[in-house]
Design an enzyme around this catalytic site. Structure first.
Site: not given
Length: 329
Positions: A157, A159, A179, A239, A268, A287-288
């Site tokens: 994507g 990112i 995909r 994730r 988390e 998760h930063i």
């Protein structure tokens, strides 16, 4: 006439929220680092016309059913796996996220995590801080080269493409699996599309940036790690549940892969006693990915704008459930 009620599930920048307060009745959970209790959220949603939520809140059918006046949920994240989008759409509730504004920031962190893991930067810093550095030696904390190696990006994507741009600067060979193919990225970045299996077998660095879906849940399992090079380094900035953490732990302990850099986890916050945290070849972050002041404030601003647009009868800037717009018409 009674103003629409907006509930915000975490303490945000007052300067950004002030624009909402001028038009709406706004209540904000008073803590920045502590999630709003489920019971409190259920009570608040009964009154709410709009919610601004974090990934830590489960916006499920129970909560959506309680929010009888709810028109919009603005999630402070790109991902929205914490929201039952299908149930929201059925109830005519707009779901919004915060893409694009965090792309480069998250890509920076992802590549930093890759570098920290490959070059054992966290370990090295601890050696100095603990006074354990006694002399120079040829293989003291020797890590792995990044330049001219092969990076495999799973999830190309925005990112993923931004990470590929950074990899190009290191003269890396870029593989990707997605995909759908990305012809422009192939042309501009020299990225090569390949199957998931070919990617994990060929890449020196496997970077996971795929969204969490039923198809990607535990995509990285024991079989996948077993197919990677023994020198491979695995990075997850997407994730937690896309990885079977028990399988990852076993792969690291048994030397099936060399190291892992993780910004996300199945649960988390991760417990301090989690087996992965006992390994020296794991770099773990809380998760930063998008955590810079500039970016987080841009995300907040986008949430505020989306809420205001929906409550003003307009379409939000970043609508997740496109079917909502069709229902509106």
């Amino acid at each position: 006439m009674k103003k629409p009620y907006v509930f915000i599930t975490r303490k945000l920048s007052e300067q950004i929220v002030s624009s909402l307060k001028e038009k709406y009745d706004v209540n904000m959970w008073e803590h920045e680092s502590t999630p709003v209790p489920r019971e409190t959220l259920l009570n608040e949603v009964k009154k709410a016309t709009a919610l601004i939520t974090m990934l830590s809140e489960k916006i499920d059918e129970e909560l959506l059913e309680a929010g009888r006046n709810l028109q919009v949920v603005a999630n402070l994240a790109v991902g929205y796996d914490n929201i039952d989008v299908q149930a929201a759409t059925k109830k005519g509730i707009a779901i919004c996220n915060t893409p694009d504004v965090l792309t480069d920031t998250t890509a920076d962190l992802t590549f930093a995590l890759l570098m920290a893991t490959a070059r054992r930067i966290i370990e090295a810093a601890e050696v100095v801080k603990k006074g354990e550095w006694k002399s120079w030696s040829p293989f003291l904390l020797a890590g792995h080269d990044i330049h001219h190696k092969t990076i495999g990006i799973v999830g190309m994507g925005s990112i993923g493409e931004a990470v590929a741009k950074r990899a190009k600067g290191f003269d890396m060979n870029i593989l990707y699996h997605n995909r759908s193919r990305k012809p422009e990225a192939e042309k501009s970045l020299g990225a090569k599309y390949c199957s998931f299996e070919d990617l994990i077998q060929q890449a020196d660095f496997i970077v996971c940036l795929t969204p969490l879906t039923p198809d990607t849940k535990k995509l990285f399992n024991r079989e996948a790690f077993n197919k990677m090079k023994k020198s491979a380094i695995f990075i997850n900035a997407s994730r937690g549940p896309v990885v079977d953490e028990k399988a990852l732990y076993e792969a690291l302990v048994e030397g099936e892969i060399a190291a892992a850099g993780l910004d996300v986890f199945e649960t988390e916050p991760i417990g301090a006693d989690h087996p992965l945290l006992s390994l020296q070849n794991v770099v773990a972050l809380p998760h930063i990915g998008s955590a810079t002041r500039e970016t987080r404030e841009a995300m907040m601003q986008l949430c505020v704008e989306n809420v205001d647009r929906v409550l003003s009868g307009k379409s939000p800037k970043t609508l997740v459930n496109k079917a909502w717009e069709k229902q509106k018409v």
